[in-house]
Design a protein around this motif. Sequence first.
Motif, mmCIF file in Angstrom:
data_model
loop_
_atom_site.group_PDB
_atom_site.id
_atom_site.type_symbol
_atom_site.label_atom_id
_atom_site.label_comp_id
_atom_site.label_asym_id
_atom_site.label_seq_id
_atom_site.Cartn_x
_atom_site.Cartn_y
_atom_site.Cartn_z
ATOM 1 N N UNK B 77 -12.526 -13.975 -3.984
ATOM 2 C CA UNK B 77 -14.016 -14.003 -4.362
ATOM 3 C C UNK B 77 -14.744 -13.650 -3.131
ATOM 4 N N UNK B 78 -14.508 -14.348 -1.959
ATOM 5 C CA UNK B 78 -15.324 -14.074 -0.865
ATOM 6 C C UNK B 78 -15.498 -12.452 -0.574
ATOM 7 N N UNK B 81 -17.590 -9.931 -2.605
ATOM 8 C CA UNK B 81 -18.993 -10.027 -2.307
ATOM 9 C C UNK B 81 -19.455 -8.970 -1.430
ATOM 10 N N UNK B 214 -16.444 -15.408 5.887
ATOM 11 C CA UNK B 214 -17.538 -15.423 4.804
ATOM 12 C C UNK B 214 -17.702 -13.962 3.864
ATOM 13 N N UNK B 232 -24.664 -8.897 7.440
ATOM 14 C CA UNK B 232 -23.882 -8.278 6.459
ATOM 15 C C UNK B 232 -24.387 -6.715 6.225
ATOM 16 N N UNK B 234 -24.127 -3.428 3.294
ATOM 17 C CA UNK B 234 -23.911 -3.074 2.048
ATOM 18 C C UNK B 234 -22.646 -2.140 1.825
#
Lengths: 102, 235
Positions: B77-78, B81, B214, B232, B234
């Motif tokens: 799931x992490x 992202x 994360x 982060x 993209x």
Amino acid sequence: MNISLLYSLVGLALFSLGLYGLIAYGHLLRKILAVNVMGSGAFLILVALARGWRQTSPDPVPHAMGLTGLVVAVSATALALALACRVQETTGSTQLTEDGSD
Amino acid sequence: MRLFSAKLIIIVLLVALAGLIAWAILSLPFNGPSLRAQVFANIGHSGVSNPVTAVLLNFRGYDTLLEIVVLFLAVLGAWSLGMVQLPGPPYPAGLFLSALLRILLPAMVLTAGYLLWAGAHAPGGAFQAGAVLGGAGILLLLTEVRFASAIVSWPLRTLLSAGVLVFTGVALGSMFLGGRLLEYPRHWAGILILVIETAATLSIGVILTVLFIGGRPSEADRTLSVKSTGKRKDK
């Protein structure tokens, strides 16, 4: 006062405090922390009840359930934090909007 | 004062809920139904002598299998992202932290090994050992980013999934050997539990470390030793 009962009631108090925090605060980090406080309360109740009111040696099954729950809580928290970071990057806000239009 | 009244309503409702739960706890029978007797009656067949480990890895092994799957799913799931850069200080780690890590790291690995081994007969086991390994991994990430970036590849993926794969393999293997799912052959139970716990310990340690990042570590980081921020990117 019975020590198992005392721990159960402390666990209940933690659970209620966490639930209040979850409802009352909008900031996502506060909500995640509140869920963790709730979880700690639930685990405390589980461990206290495992001992029973009068038993001397505890029931291992609720202990194992508590251990399982801890690990699930840690992974759920990590995923929630990652999602919260994503929300903050995407919308610029640390709260969820009321109408969900984003 | 609309906000105040809303909070007041929440508090009143929560106090009522807490009262209900307290009543439920208080009305539990003194020595209610318990699985304690069954656990202690069968612990001789479980392959371990610590009752909690016997419940986790043998009697209720299904719960533990799914729990490791949940950990694995959290990583998926992490990672879904998006990519993140490895967290790291914008400057090389301080002398004190590096020196401390050199002392702490072997001790942490040793502690994890002890907890894993002790789980068979005393409090301990895969999750406690994995948590210690995870702590060591996070310390390593915060100081020695050069090392951390070297494991962003197939060895990392192997370790991430080792717990799920080994546990599922043993569960299915015991089916082929004539038992039911997760019904270990009786004489092999102890060694099988140790094998599962070893794989689970490594997996949990790596999963907790990776969850700390994360997100999916960016492959570009492999060539860099020190990153500026944990910002982060993209996709």
